[in-house]
Design a protein around this motif. Sequence first.
Motif, PDB file in Angstrom:
ATOM      1  N   THR A  75     -13.513  19.220 112.313  1.00 19.62           N
ATOM      2  CA  THR A  75     -13.367  20.508 111.656  1.00 19.62           C
ATOM      3  C   THR A  75     -12.402  20.340 110.494  1.00 19.62           C
ATOM      4  OG1 THR A  75     -13.734  21.666 113.735  1.00 19.62           O
ATOM      5  CG2 THR A  75     -12.711  22.918 111.962  1.00 19.62           C
ATOM      6  N   GLY A  76     -12.932  20.395 109.270  1.00 14.94           N
ATOM      7  CA  GLY A  76     -12.107  20.221 108.085  1.00 14.94           C
ATOM      8  C   GLY A  76     -11.979  21.517 107.315  1.00 14.94           C
ATOM      9  N   PRO A  77     -11.044  21.573 106.378  1.00 15.58           N
ATOM     10  CA  PRO A  77     -10.828  22.795 105.594  1.00 15.58           C
ATOM     11  C   PRO A  77     -12.082  23.319 104.910  1.00 15.58           C
ATOM     12  CG  PRO A  77      -9.011  21.271 105.281  1.00 15.58           C
ATOM     13  CD  PRO A  77     -10.041  20.531 106.075  1.00 15.58           C
ATOM     14  N   GLU A  78     -12.882  22.428 104.317  1.00 15.76           N
ATOM     15  CA  GLU A  78     -14.066  22.892 103.584  1.00 15.76           C
ATOM     16  C   GLU A  78     -15.067  23.566 104.513  1.00 15.76           C
ATOM     17  OE1 GLU A  78     -14.821  23.150 100.363  1.00 15.76           O
ATOM     18  OE2 GLU A  78     -12.726  22.596 100.058  1.00 15.76           O
ATOM     19  N   SER A  83     -17.397  28.907 106.139  1.00 15.67           N
ATOM     20  CA  SER A  83     -17.720  29.926 107.137  1.00 15.67           C
ATOM     21  C   SER A  83     -16.960  31.216 106.848  1.00 15.67           C
ATOM     22  CB  SER A  83     -17.401  29.408 108.538  1.00 15.67           C
ATOM     23  OG  SER A  83     -17.763  30.338 109.526  1.00 15.67           O
ATOM     24  N   GLY A  84     -15.633  31.091 106.617  1.00 19.33           N
ATOM     25  CA  GLY A  84     -14.859  32.187 106.039  1.00 19.33           C
ATOM     26  C   GLY A  84     -14.484  33.365 106.916  1.00 19.33           C
ATOM     27  N   THR A  85     -14.458  33.226 108.243  1.00 20.22           N
ATOM     28  CA  THR A  85     -14.088  34.348 109.108  1.00 20.22           C
ATOM     29  C   THR A  85     -12.611  34.282 109.488  1.00 20.22           C
ATOM     30  OG1 THR A  85     -14.522  33.232 111.218  1.00 20.22           O
ATOM     31  CG2 THR A  85     -16.412  34.217 110.083  1.00 20.22           C
ATOM     32  N   ASN A  86     -12.159  35.321 110.195  1.00 21.80           N
ATOM     33  CA  ASN A  86     -10.782  35.316 110.693  1.00 21.80           C
ATOM     34  C   ASN A  86     -10.545  34.157 111.660  1.00 21.80           C
ATOM     35  OD1 ASN A  86     -12.658  36.699 112.297  1.00 21.80           O
ATOM     36  ND2 ASN A  86     -11.138  38.075 113.186  1.00 21.80           N
ATOM     37  N   TYR A  87     -11.550  33.813 112.429  1.00 25.69           N
ATOM     38  CA  TYR A  87     -11.409  32.683 113.352  1.00 25.69           C
ATOM     39  C   TYR A  87     -11.289  31.368 112.582  1.00 25.69           C
ATOM     40  CZ  TYR A  87     -12.219  35.488 117.539  1.00 25.69           C
ATOM     41  OH  TYR A  87     -12.083  36.398 118.560  1.00 25.69           O
ATOM     42  N   ASP A  88     -11.969  31.283 111.459  1.00 27.62           N
ATOM     43  CA  ASP A  88     -11.872  30.080 110.635  1.00 27.62           C
ATOM     44  C   ASP A  88     -10.486  29.959 110.006  1.00 27.62           C
ATOM     45  OD1 ASP A  88     -14.594  29.112 110.949  1.00 27.62           O
ATOM     46  OD2 ASP A  88     -15.180  30.873 109.795  1.00 27.62           O
ATOM     47  N   TYR A 144      -0.669  35.605  98.368  1.00 31.01           N
ATOM     48  CA  TYR A 144      -0.986  34.242  97.944  1.00 31.01           C
ATOM     49  C   TYR A 144      -2.239  34.266  97.078  1.00 31.01           C
ATOM     50  CZ  TYR A 144       2.245  32.943 101.695  1.00 31.01           C
ATOM     51  OH  TYR A 144       3.359  32.821 102.488  1.00 31.01           O
ATOM     52  N   ASP A 145      -2.432  33.192  96.332  1.00 27.71           N
ATOM     53  CA  ASP A 145      -3.603  33.155  95.450  1.00 27.71           C
ATOM     54  C   ASP A 145      -4.906  33.077  96.245  1.00 27.71           C
ATOM     55  OD1 ASP A 145      -3.018  30.622  96.359  1.00 27.71           O
ATOM     56  OD2 ASP A 145      -3.473  29.609  94.456  1.00 27.71           O
ATOM     57  N   THR A 146      -4.888  32.340  97.349  1.00 35.68           N
ATOM     58  CA  THR A 146      -6.085  32.242  98.206  1.00 35.68           C
ATOM     59  C   THR A 146      -5.646  32.192  99.667  1.00 35.68           C
ATOM     60  OG1 THR A 146      -6.190  29.824  98.360  1.00 35.68           O
ATOM     61  CG2 THR A 146      -7.226  30.842  96.426  1.00 35.68           C
ATOM     62  N   LEU A 147      -6.602  32.369 100.545  1.00 30.97           N
ATOM     63  CA  LEU A 147      -6.337  32.264 101.978  1.00 30.97           C
ATOM     64  C   LEU A 147      -6.015  30.829 102.396  1.00 30.97           C
ATOM     65  CD1 LEU A 147      -9.109  34.652 103.373  1.00 30.97           C
ATOM     66  CD2 LEU A 147      -6.628  35.023 103.435  1.00 30.97           C
ATOM     67  N   VAL A 148      -6.496  29.869 101.625  1.00 32.09           N
ATOM     68  CA  VAL A 148      -6.180  28.468 101.922  1.00 32.09           C
ATOM     69  C   VAL A 148      -4.688  28.222 101.721  1.00 32.09           C
ATOM     70  CG1 VAL A 148      -6.605  26.062 101.296  1.00 32.09           C
ATOM     71  CG2 VAL A 148      -8.502  27.705 101.312  1.00 32.09           C
ATOM     72  N   THR A 149      -4.151  28.715 100.611  1.00 30.75           N
ATOM     73  CA  THR A 149      -2.718  28.593 100.345  1.00 30.75           C
ATOM     74  C   THR A 149      -1.917  29.313 101.423  1.00 30.75           C
ATOM     75  OG1 THR A 149      -3.139  28.529  97.968  1.00 30.75           O
ATOM     76  CG2 THR A 149      -0.886  29.017  98.662  1.00 30.75           C
ATOM     77  N   ALA A 210     -14.107  37.301 105.562  1.00 35.44           N
ATOM     78  CA  ALA A 210     -13.382  37.788 104.378  1.00 35.44           C
ATOM     79  C   ALA A 210     -14.268  37.614 103.139  1.00 35.44           C
ATOM     80  CB  ALA A 210     -12.095  37.011 104.200  1.00 35.44           C
ATOM     81  N   PRO A 211     -14.021  38.378 102.081  1.00 36.63           N
ATOM     82  CA  PRO A 211     -14.773  38.184 100.832  1.00 36.63           C
ATOM     83  C   PRO A 211     -14.571  36.769 100.283  1.00 36.63           C
ATOM     84  CG  PRO A 211     -13.520  40.245 100.781  1.00 36.63           C
ATOM     85  CD  PRO A 211     -13.045  39.492 101.971  1.00 36.63           C
ATOM     86  N   ALA A 212     -15.590  36.264  99.632  1.00 38.15           N
ATOM     87  CA  ALA A 212     -15.509  34.911  99.080  1.00 38.15           C
ATOM     88  C   ALA A 212     -14.350  34.782  98.110  1.00 38.15           C
ATOM     89  CB  ALA A 212     -16.810  34.552  98.392  1.00 38.15           C
ATOM     90  N   SER A 213     -14.033  35.845  97.387  1.00 35.85           N
ATOM     91  CA  SER A 213     -12.928  35.810  96.405  1.00 35.85           C
ATOM     92  C   SER A 213     -11.589  35.546  97.080  1.00 35.85           C
ATOM     93  CB  SER A 213     -12.872  37.125  95.617  1.00 35.85           C
ATOM     94  OG  SER A 213     -12.692  38.235  96.504  1.00 35.85           O
ATOM     95  N   ALA A 214     -11.434  36.008  98.306  1.00 39.62           N
ATOM     96  CA  ALA A 214     -10.171  35.775  99.022  1.00 39.62           C
ATOM     97  C   ALA A 214      -9.964  34.305  99.319  1.00 39.62           C
ATOM     98  CB  ALA A 214     -10.139  36.588 100.305  1.00 39.62           C
ATOM     99  N   TRP A 215     -11.064  33.576  99.397  1.00 42.58           N
ATOM    100  CA  TRP A 215     -11.014  32.129  99.633  1.00 42.58           C
ATOM    101  C   TRP A 215     -10.968  31.338  98.330  1.00 42.58           C
ATOM    102  CZ3 TRP A 215     -10.179  30.385 104.421  1.00 42.58           C
ATOM    103  CH2 TRP A 215     -10.516  31.201 105.500  1.00 42.58           C
ATOM    104  N   GLY A 216     -10.929  32.040  97.213  1.00 38.86           N
ATOM    105  CA  GLY A 216     -10.923  31.360  95.917  1.00 38.86           C
ATOM    106  C   GLY A 216     -12.293  30.900  95.483  1.00 38.86           C
ATOM    107  N   ARG A 217     -13.326  31.554  95.974  1.00 41.73           N
ATOM    108  CA  ARG A 217     -14.694  31.167  95.617  1.00 41.73           C
ATOM    109  C   ARG A 217     -15.283  32.106  94.578  1.00 41.73           C
ATOM    110  NH1 ARG A 217     -16.949  27.381  99.232  1.00 41.73           N
ATOM    111  NH2 ARG A 217     -15.191  26.110  99.895  1.00 41.73           N
TER     112      ARG A 217
END
Length: 217
Positions: A75-78, A83-88, A144-149, A210-217
Amino acid sequence: MRPRHRRVATALAATVAVAGLLATLALAPLPRVGVPVAEASVTTVSPFTGAVQEVEVDGDVAPASVSREGYSTTTGPETLVDSGTNYDWAKLVLVFGDWPLTDENVRLMVEWMREENGPDNWWNRNNPLNNGYGSGGGSGLGSYDTLVTAAEYAASNLKKRSFYADIVAGLEAGTSADATARAIWASPWASSHYGNGAWWSSSPVPVVAAPASAWGR
Protein backbone atom coordinates in the motif's frame (compact mmCIF):
# COMPACT_ATOMS: atom_id res chain seq x y z
CA MET A 1 -0.58 -113.61 -27.19
CA ARG A 2 2.28 -115.39 -28.89
CA PRO A 3 5.83 -114.36 -27.76
CA ARG A 4 6.77 -112.88 -31.09
CA HIS A 5 3.66 -110.76 -31.25
CA ARG A 6 4.25 -109.70 -27.65
CA ARG A 7 7.74 -108.45 -28.52
CA VAL A 8 6.40 -106.47 -31.48
CA ALA A 9 3.71 -104.83 -29.34
CA THR A 10 6.21 -103.91 -26.66
CA ALA A 11 8.56 -102.37 -29.18
CA LEU A 12 5.73 -100.44 -30.73
CA ALA A 13 4.63 -99.06 -27.33
CA ALA A 14 8.17 -97.98 -26.58
CA THR A 15 8.38 -96.19 -29.88
CA VAL A 16 5.13 -94.32 -29.21
CA ALA A 17 6.32 -93.31 -25.73
CA VAL A 18 9.61 -91.93 -27.09
CA ALA A 19 7.76 -90.05 -29.82
CA GLY A 20 5.42 -88.52 -27.24
CA LEU A 21 8.35 -87.40 -25.09
CA LEU A 22 10.06 -85.76 -28.05
CA ALA A 23 6.85 -83.94 -28.96
CA THR A 24 6.55 -82.60 -25.40
CA LEU A 25 10.12 -81.31 -25.46
CA ALA A 26 9.53 -79.68 -28.82
CA LEU A 27 6.59 -77.73 -27.46
CA ALA A 28 8.47 -76.33 -24.42
CA PRO A 29 10.18 -72.95 -25.20
CA LEU A 30 13.91 -73.01 -24.87
CA PRO A 31 15.51 -70.13 -22.95
CA ARG A 32 17.53 -67.67 -25.00
CA VAL A 33 21.25 -67.54 -24.51
CA GLY A 34 22.26 -64.90 -21.94
CA VAL A 35 18.67 -64.28 -20.74
CA PRO A 36 17.59 -65.54 -17.29
CA VAL A 37 15.09 -68.36 -17.38
CA ALA A 38 12.58 -66.39 -15.34
CA GLU A 39 12.65 -63.53 -17.86
CA ALA A 40 12.44 -65.82 -20.85
CA SER A 41 9.34 -67.55 -19.52
CA VAL A 42 7.34 -64.30 -19.07
CA THR A 43 4.92 -63.59 -21.88
CA THR A 44 3.28 -60.13 -22.08
CA VAL A 45 -0.02 -59.92 -23.88
CA SER A 46 -1.01 -56.42 -24.98
CA PRO A 47 -4.71 -55.55 -24.67
CA PHE A 48 -4.33 -53.27 -27.67
CA THR A 49 -4.24 -54.21 -31.31
CA GLY A 50 -3.12 -52.32 -34.33
CA ALA A 51 -0.08 -50.12 -34.90
CA VAL A 52 2.37 -49.70 -32.06
CA GLN A 53 3.88 -46.29 -31.36
CA GLU A 54 7.33 -46.04 -29.85
CA VAL A 55 8.62 -42.92 -28.09
CA GLU A 56 12.34 -42.51 -27.53
CA VAL A 57 13.55 -40.12 -24.81
CA ASP A 58 17.13 -39.04 -24.52
CA GLY A 59 18.63 -40.35 -21.29
CA ASP A 60 20.05 -36.98 -20.22
CA VAL A 61 16.76 -35.06 -20.50
CA ALA A 62 15.97 -33.45 -17.14
CA PRO A 63 12.37 -33.06 -15.90
CA ALA A 64 10.90 -29.67 -16.66
CA SER A 65 10.83 -27.39 -13.63
CA VAL A 66 7.54 -25.86 -12.51
CA SER A 67 7.54 -22.10 -12.13
CA ARG A 68 5.42 -20.64 -9.32
CA GLU A 69 5.00 -16.90 -9.35
CA GLY A 70 5.07 -15.05 -6.03
CA TYR A 71 2.89 -12.04 -5.49
CA SER A 72 2.92 -9.40 -2.82
CA THR A 73 0.96 -6.18 -2.41
CA THR A 74 2.20 -2.91 -1.03
CA THR A 75 0.00 0.00 0.00
CA GLY A 76 1.77 3.12 -1.25
CA PRO A 77 0.83 6.80 -1.21
CA GLU A 78 -0.20 6.89 -4.88
CA THR A 79 -2.58 3.96 -4.45
CA LEU A 80 -4.20 5.64 -1.46
CA VAL A 81 -4.46 9.03 -3.15
CA ASP A 82 -6.09 7.45 -6.20
CA SER A 83 -8.78 5.93 -3.98
CA GLY A 84 -9.11 9.13 -1.95
CA THR A 85 -11.41 8.21 0.97
CA ASN A 86 -11.15 8.99 4.68
CA TYR A 87 -9.90 5.44 5.22
CA ASP A 88 -7.18 6.03 2.65
CA TRP A 89 -6.05 9.20 4.41
CA ALA A 90 -5.94 7.30 7.71
CA LYS A 91 -3.70 4.69 6.06
CA LEU A 92 -1.56 7.43 4.54
CA VAL A 93 -0.75 8.79 8.02
CA LEU A 94 0.17 5.26 9.11
CA VAL A 95 2.40 4.82 6.06
CA PHE A 96 4.24 8.09 6.70
CA GLY A 97 4.61 7.20 10.37
CA ASP A 98 5.86 3.71 9.48
CA TRP A 99 3.15 2.17 11.65
CA PRO A 100 1.40 -1.12 10.84
CA LEU A 101 -1.73 -0.96 8.68
CA THR A 102 -3.83 -3.05 11.04
CA ASP A 103 -7.61 -2.86 11.23
CA GLU A 104 -7.32 -1.48 14.76
CA ASN A 105 -4.97 1.32 13.70
CA VAL A 106 -7.16 2.31 10.75
CA ARG A 107 -10.28 2.27 12.94
CA LEU A 108 -8.55 4.47 15.52
CA MET A 109 -7.56 7.01 12.86
CA VAL A 110 -10.97 7.34 11.19
CA GLU A 111 -12.67 7.66 14.59
CA TRP A 112 -10.19 10.38 15.51
CA MET A 113 -10.85 12.22 12.23
CA ARG A 114 -14.59 12.05 12.87
CA GLU A 115 -14.18 13.69 16.29
CA GLU A 116 -12.24 16.55 14.71
CA ASN A 117 -14.19 17.43 11.56
CA GLY A 118 -17.11 15.03 11.25
CA PRO A 119 -17.34 12.21 8.73
CA ASP A 120 -18.98 14.17 5.89
CA ASN A 121 -16.39 16.95 5.79
CA TRP A 122 -13.35 15.18 7.14
CA TRP A 123 -11.07 16.98 4.64
CA ASN A 124 -12.02 20.43 6.03
CA ARG A 125 -9.15 22.89 5.37
CA ASN A 126 -7.16 19.87 4.20
CA ASN A 127 -6.51 19.27 7.89
CA PRO A 128 -8.44 16.16 9.01
CA LEU A 129 -6.95 16.07 12.54
CA ASN A 130 -6.86 19.83 13.03
CA ASN A 131 -3.11 19.62 13.43
CA GLY A 132 -1.42 22.93 14.28
CA TYR A 133 2.09 21.78 13.31
CA GLY A 134 3.05 23.13 9.89
CA SER A 135 -0.45 24.36 9.07
CA GLY A 136 0.26 28.00 9.91
CA GLY A 137 -2.92 28.49 11.90
CA GLY A 138 -1.99 27.39 15.40
CA SER A 139 -4.42 25.60 17.69
CA GLY A 140 -5.28 23.33 14.76
CA LEU A 141 -7.06 26.05 12.80
CA GLY A 142 -4.58 26.19 9.93
CA SER A 143 -4.66 24.39 6.60
CA TYR A 144 -2.38 22.50 4.24
CA ASP A 145 -1.99 22.67 0.49
CA THR A 146 -3.08 19.03 0.05
CA LEU A 147 -4.21 16.09 2.14
CA VAL A 148 -0.90 14.39 1.39
CA THR A 149 0.99 17.20 3.11
CA ALA A 150 -1.47 17.03 6.02
CA ALA A 151 -0.77 13.30 6.45
CA GLU A 152 2.99 13.90 6.48
CA TYR A 153 2.70 16.60 9.16
CA ALA A 154 0.29 14.56 11.30
CA ALA A 155 2.70 11.61 11.42
CA SER A 156 5.70 13.89 12.01
CA ASN A 157 4.01 15.78 14.87
CA LEU A 158 3.08 12.59 16.68
CA LYS A 159 6.59 11.15 16.38
CA LYS A 160 8.59 14.23 17.34
CA ARG A 161 6.69 15.26 20.54
CA SER A 162 7.49 13.35 23.71
CA PHE A 163 4.01 13.99 25.13
CA TYR A 164 2.54 11.92 22.28
CA ALA A 165 4.74 8.93 23.09
CA ASP A 166 1.83 6.82 24.38
CA ILE A 167 -0.12 7.46 21.18
CA VAL A 168 2.88 6.40 19.12
CA ALA A 169 3.34 3.29 21.25
CA GLY A 170 -0.27 2.33 20.62
CA LEU A 171 0.12 2.84 16.88
CA GLU A 172 3.34 0.84 16.83
CA ALA A 173 1.56 -2.06 18.52
CA GLY A 174 -1.51 -1.72 16.29
CA THR A 175 -3.53 -4.11 18.43
CA SER A 176 -6.11 -1.95 20.22
CA ALA A 177 -7.91 1.12 18.88
CA ASP A 178 -9.51 1.63 22.29
CA ALA A 179 -6.16 1.69 24.13
CA THR A 180 -4.68 4.17 21.66
CA ALA A 181 -7.81 6.34 21.92
CA ARG A 182 -7.31 6.55 25.69
CA ALA A 183 -3.75 7.74 25.05
CA ILE A 184 -5.14 10.48 22.77
CA TRP A 185 -7.64 11.63 25.41
CA ALA A 186 -4.85 11.88 27.98
CA SER A 187 -2.56 13.85 25.64
CA PRO A 188 -2.60 17.61 24.95
CA TRP A 189 -3.72 17.06 21.32
CA ALA A 190 -7.15 18.50 22.17
CA SER A 191 -7.66 20.89 25.05
CA SER A 192 -11.05 19.29 25.69
CA HIS A 193 -9.46 15.83 25.93
CA TYR A 194 -12.61 14.71 24.11
CA GLY A 195 -14.46 14.75 27.41
CA ASN A 196 -12.04 12.02 28.56
CA GLY A 197 -13.75 9.76 26.07
CA ALA A 198 -17.34 10.84 26.73
CA TRP A 199 -17.48 12.61 23.34
CA TRP A 200 -15.69 9.87 21.46
CA SER A 201 -17.74 7.40 19.44
CA SER A 202 -16.52 3.95 18.46
CA SER A 203 -19.42 3.27 16.08
CA PRO A 204 -18.54 2.40 12.46
CA VAL A 205 -17.37 5.35 10.38
CA PRO A 206 -18.83 5.61 6.85
CA VAL A 207 -16.50 5.63 3.87
CA VAL A 208 -16.46 9.11 2.32
CA ALA A 209 -14.28 10.26 -0.57
CA ALA A 210 -12.75 13.73 -0.58
CA PRO A 211 -12.78 15.96 -3.70
CA ALA A 212 -9.87 15.37 -6.05
CA SER A 213 -8.74 18.98 -5.49
CA ALA A 214 -8.15 18.25 -1.80
CA TRP A 215 -5.60 15.67 -2.89
CA GLY A 216 -3.92 18.13 -5.23
CA ARG A 217 -5.39 16.55 -8.34
